[in-house]
Structures are given as C-alpha cells and as structure tokens.
Motif scaffolding. Structure first.
Motif, PDB file in Angstrom:
ATOM      1  N   LYS A 117       0.905  -1.124   0.100  1.00  0.00           N
ATOM      2  CA  LYS A 117      -0.024   0.125   0.018  1.00  0.00           C
ATOM      3  C   LYS A 117       0.908   1.336   0.042  1.00  0.00           C
ATOM      4  N   VAL A 119       1.241   4.988   0.588  1.00  0.00           N
ATOM      5  CA  VAL A 119       0.661   6.330   1.360  1.00  0.00           C
ATOM      6  C   VAL A 119       1.690   7.389   1.462  1.00  0.00           C
ATOM      7  N   ALA A 124      -2.249   9.209   4.189  1.00  0.00           N
ATOM      8  CA  ALA A 124      -3.395   9.271   3.511  1.00  0.00           C
ATOM      9  C   ALA A 124      -2.915   8.283   2.364  1.00  0.00           C
ATOM     10  N   PRO A 125      -3.548   7.452   1.761  1.00  0.00           N
ATOM     11  CA  PRO A 125      -3.230   6.373   0.384  1.00  0.00           C
ATOM     12  C   PRO A 125      -3.164   7.211  -0.754  1.00  0.00           C
ATOM     13  N   ALA A 127      -3.615   7.230  -4.536  1.00  0.00           N
ATOM     14  CA  ALA A 127      -4.356   6.563  -5.734  1.00  0.00           C
ATOM     15  C   ALA A 127      -3.714   6.985  -7.061  1.00  0.00           C
ATOM     16  N   THR A 142      -1.881   1.784  -8.462  1.00  0.00           N
ATOM     17  CA  THR A 142      -2.611   1.555  -7.229  1.00  0.00           C
ATOM     18  C   THR A 142      -3.914   2.169  -7.331  1.00  0.00           C
ATOM     19  N   ASP A 143      -4.924   1.463  -6.549  1.00  0.00           N
ATOM     20  CA  ASP A 143      -6.306   1.651  -6.428  1.00  0.00           C
ATOM     21  C   ASP A 143      -6.682   2.728  -5.676  1.00  0.00           C
ATOM     22  N   GLN A 144      -7.815   3.151  -5.513  1.00  0.00           N
ATOM     23  CA  GLN A 144      -8.304   4.143  -4.662  1.00  0.00           C
ATOM     24  C   GLN A 144      -8.068   4.180  -3.160  1.00  0.00           C
ATOM     25  N   ASN A 145      -7.713   2.861  -2.592  1.00  0.00           N
ATOM     26  CA  ASN A 145      -7.090   2.708  -1.266  1.00  0.00           C
ATOM     27  C   ASN A 145      -5.526   2.755  -1.493  1.00  0.00           C
ATOM     28  N   GLY A 146      -4.796   3.087  -2.407  1.00  0.00           N
ATOM     29  CA  GLY A 146      -3.481   2.958  -2.527  1.00  0.00           C
ATOM     30  C   GLY A 146      -2.785   1.490  -2.588  1.00  0.00           C
ATOM     31  N   SER A 147      -3.784   0.615  -2.788  1.00  0.00           N
ATOM     32  CA  SER A 147      -2.910  -0.710  -2.850  1.00  0.00           C
ATOM     33  C   SER A 147      -2.632  -1.222  -3.960  1.00  0.00           C
ATOM     34  N   ASN A 180       2.976  -0.906   4.354  1.00  0.00           N
ATOM     35  CA  ASN A 180       2.661   0.337   3.921  1.00  0.00           C
ATOM     36  C   ASN A 180       4.071   1.254   3.642  1.00  0.00           C
TER      37      ASN A 180
END
Length: 540
Positions: A117, A119, A124-125, A127, A142-147, A180
């Motif tokens: 992920k 951040v 904060a993630p 994206a 990375t997606d909206q969650n930062g993953s 993270n």
C-alpha cells in the motif's frame, strides 16, 4: 616410400591448417558485448548473426585472451551470460539460452506474488501511483485505497514507485506483503532556477513578470552559428526572420507583434548589463551581409550562459528612455566548473570541447574579410541545402555526433568535401553529398528507372546476411529536384530483403531531372549505412 609420402602429406595438411587458423588476442575491460563481437569479427573473419533484443548493446564485458582460438574466445565471452552460440561455416549464430527443466523449477520457487500500500507522509493513501519492476515490463497502478498487487515477481527484484509531485522510491520485492510504503513530497526546483531581470536576479518562484529564459544547454545543442537563430520557436510571442541567408546577416525581430510606429519594433539588446542601440547596430550601414549585421554575430553560442526575454512592463525598470520596447538580455558564462571563476574587465571564462579558457568580450564590430565572407557564403549554401533534411541527418549522423550535433557533423563534411565553384557562385556536388554515415553494409543498384506518371523504380541486390546486413534493415531514399530546389524523402519504404522500391514522385516533377540517394537503417533505429548516390534520372 609410399608410407613416407603419406606421412609427409598429412604433416603438411596439419601445418597448413595451423597456419590458416585464426588466432584472437583481446584485452578489454568494461567493453560492450557488441564492440567485442565486432573486434572478433575483424580478427577472425567470421560474421555474427543475432537479434539486437537478445544481445544488449550496453552489457559490459571483461575479457583477456592471447592467441586463442575462436571457440576459446567465445567461451570466455559468453561465460555467465544467458546466451549460447553455434558456428555454421563462417557464421556464428547467437541466441538466447533456453532454461533447463531444473532452472525453471528453481525460478518458480524464487518468484513471489507481492502486494503493498502506497501512502503519503500524512498516512493518506495515494491512488494512481505507478509501481513497476525494475528492468522488466511488469507494473501496476494503485487503486483508490493505495493498494497494488503484482504476480510472479522475482524475490531479488527492485520495485520502483513513482507519482507526480513525490520523490521516486525503490524498495526490494523480497516479501509477499510489503505493508505501507511512504512517499515523500518532492521539493520544487522553482527556487533553484535563477532568472536575470536586468540589474538584479530573481527566482522562478518569486518572478511576477512575463520572462522567457533559454539556458546554455539548449543553445549549445542547436546547429546554428547565431544566438538569435537559437531562439526561434523557444520564446512565445517572438517572431524572428533573417533578412538573408548569409551568416551574420541582420534579423527582423518582433516581440508581441507590431507595437510601435515612431520608436521602431526592434527590442533593446543588453549583453552583460551593457545596452546596445539596436537602431545603430542593425540598420545604419555597417558593412556586412545586406549592408548590416546583427550584434550577436560575433558571439559564439557556446559562450552564452543564458538569454532572457523581458516582454512586459517590468522592462521599464531598465529601459526608462524607450518605455515601449521589450528587452533581450544575454549573459556570458562566468567560469567553467570552477576552473576559471569570475570576470575581470572585458575578459570572461569560456569553454571549448570541455576545456576551460579565457576569451575577450567583443569591443568593436569589424567588417568581415573576403575569406570570411566566402566562408559564410559556403555555409549559407550548405545550411540552406541540408536544412530540409534535418530528420534524415539526425538519424544518419547519430553514430558520429559525439560532442557535436548530427547537423554540425553533416555541415562540416559538406563544407570541406561537397562544395564546388568559385565565389559567390558556390554549388553542391551531388555525387559527394552524404546524408547518412554508418557501419551497415550498402547494396549495389541493379536498376534506376523512371516509369510513367512520375513513378520511380529502384532495384538492388545484397551481400550475404550478417550483423551488418540484416534482412529487416529498412531502405530510405532522398530525391532532389535542382530545378524546383525541392527535396522528397521516403523513409522505411522497403526492407533490404525485398530488393525493390517503387516511389511516387510529385506530378509537377514531370520533365525535370532528379538526383537520388539510398541508405539503410536497422530495425532498432540505432545503426545506419553510408548513403549512396544512385545517379540522376529524367522524370516521365
């Protein structure tokens, strides 16, 4: 007696084979694999066939052999590399080594499916960050969650994480879960960019006026002999047109259009804080091209550190007498890498081919000598003739460019080798013109024929396939019409293997005589052949 004869013949055959066997001597450190193969080709006479995607040009090799056979040399060259070779008569074929069953099993155990992920510093993630595996084409966003998640990654690989406004970060992909990963906000370089605004300097961050700046690295890369020419297309709102094609001639310069009736439209020039009256310099009959020369004609572009163009009311701080004019400011280089620091009187630090030296600032503008005028005429002929072929020359002379640009190389060659005639009627010798110079082999022309409706047919034949003569080399052609003073170029119109090209010339070429050249470019675009003059033909 017969037995003695047989033994003697066998001995002579062995001696002859030993005599003609090629021995190779090489001693290289950190040399590219391609350069080593070329050297082996020179010493052994064997040709090499390989795919450039397999033989990486920048792969560094160290080798030291003396009087070794070809097999011994190649064994040392390819030791530890994922490549294998076979020898067929006088050709060495190089290909990628296929992994064994055991290698595939080991590779499967060394790969992991990694996730993590991304951040920011506040947790904060982030994206849309790009996560790529260094040296491969594998990547993820990375997606909206930062993953992110990437499958089949070598556990020894490095992940490169980048996002606009953040410092790029590299992490090892040695675990299935990286947790993270924090990116740090990148520091802006606006504070580092210095802008000359007359008698004071400021930074890009604090600049409130409309100023365009062109730095020395941009100026030095341009194949021009005049600083003003280097500004073309790089300053918004600046119109530049030379009054003649002669180097050193005066220019028509308009900044933001026609902005004055009584005071003229030429901007004020300031060179190292010394203003120059452009009316006197550019228009009052100083002997030179078209009766006038420009102030920058005596200044080498490489001696200039930067040029600033002040376009708005901020220029009034300097130019109080002529409020309506804008300003073009040039600053000399002050010292080269610390070797020569500062400026004393009219002497300034400069550089030539990486060597620091001192040079004097121009004090007076003298009329050029007859020799200088003739050289400028030759230069104008060559530059005017080659300018339409800039794209062709940038590729054709790339292997020779070095500290000079490709166009510099081409102009230098044509000035010394391809200009004929007496002043002022200089001309280009078409048979000596060369638009491409390289190591690929040329082909021999079998037919140069003009068909009906301005169609040109060209046929050729090739030598044996080798690293310097590949079937997928692309043929390019340059056609010149002297009567219309027009070039027509055809790039990548046929492969070397096709041995034929049909070119459609403009219809208005009908009845004119055209001159033709051919050269080849390899599939990767980083190797060329020397262009060949095919001759002239009447267009039907």
């Amino acid at each position: 007696m017969r037995l003695t004869t047989v033994i003697l013949i066998a001995s002579l055959v062995q001696v002859s084979a030993a005599t003609f066997a090629q021995r190779i001597t090489l001693s290289e450190r950190k040399a590219s694999l391609e350069n080593i193969l070329k050297e082996i080709r020179k010493q052994s006479g064997y040709d090499f066939y390989y795919d450039r995607k397999v033989v990486v040009a920048n792969r560094q090799i160290a080798i030291n052999v003396k009087d070794a056979t070809l097999e011994q040399t190649l064994s040392k060259v390819f030791a530890g590399l994922p490549l294998e070779y076979t020898i067929d008569e006088k050709i060495v074929v190089i290909k990628e080594k296929m992994p064994s069953f055991l290698d595939r099993i080991v590779s499967a155990f060394n790969t992991v499916d990694t996730r993590g992920k991304i951040v920011g510093e506040n947790g904060a993630p982030i994206a849309g960050a790009n996560v790529s595996v260094k040296g491969t084409s594998k990547s993820a966003i990375t997606d909206q969650n930062g993953s992110f998640y990437i499958a089949g990654v070598d556990e020894r690989s490095i992940l490169v994480i980048s996002y606009v406004g953040y410092v790029t970060k590299e992490v090892a992909a040695g675990a299935t879960s990286l947790g993270n990963i924090t990116l740090i906000i990148g520091s802006s370089d606006l504070q580092e960019v210095t802008i000359n605004k007359g008698y004071y300097n400021t930074t890009q961050r604090l600049n409130t006026g409309n100023v365009s700046s062109v730095k020395s690295d941009v100026i030095s890369r341009q194949p021009v002999s005049d600083i003003l020419t280097a500004l073309e297309g790089r300053v918004p709102g600046l119109y530049i047109s030379q009054n003649s094609g002669i180097p050193g001639g005066s220019f028509v310069i308009k900044l933001r259009g026609q902005n004055s009736i009584g005071n003229g439209n030429n901007p004020l020039y300031v060179i190292d804080n010394i203003p120059y009256n452009t009316t006197n310099v550019l228009q009052s009959g100083i002997a030179g091209a078209n009766g006038a020369i420009n102030i920058f004609s005596s200044i080498r572009p490489n001696d200039i550190e930067s040029i600033e163009v002040l376009k708005d009311d901020k220029s009034r701080r300097i130019n109080k007498q002529i409020i309506i004019k804008q300003i073009i400011m040039a600053t000399y280089k002050n010292g080269i890498n610390g070797a020569i620091s500062g400026k004393v009187g009219n002497v300034v630090g400069a550089t030539c081919r990486g060597i620091a030296y001192l040079r004097s600032l121009p004090e007076t503008i003298k009329a050029p000598t007859e020799k200088q005028i003739n050289q400028r005429l030759k230069f104008a002929v060559v530059m005017g003739w080659l300018q339409p072929l800039l794209k062709i020359i940038n590729i054709g002379y790339q292997i020779l460019s070095g500290y000079k640009t490709s166009m510099n190389r081409a102009v230098s060659y044509h000035l010394t080798e391809a200009v004929v005639g007496d002043a002022p009627d200089y001309q280009i010798d078409f048979k000596k013109a060369i638009f491409s110079r390289g190591e690929l082999l040329v082909s021999w022309i079998l037919e140069l024929l003009c068909l009906v409706n301005a169609v040109l047919s060209i046929k050729w034949d090739n030598g044996p396939a080798s690293a310097f003569c590949n079937d997928d080399d692309q043929a390019s052609f340059v056609i010149y019409n002297p009567e219309k003073e027009a070039f027509v170029t055809f790039t990548d119109v046929a492969t070397r293997q096709q041995k034929e090209a049909v070119l459609q010339l403009p219809e208005d070429f009908a009845g004119d005589t055209v001159h033709c050249w051919q050269h080849f470019v390899n599939a990767a675009g980083d190797a060329v052949s020397t262009s060949v003059y095919l001759g002239e033909v009447m267009v039907g």
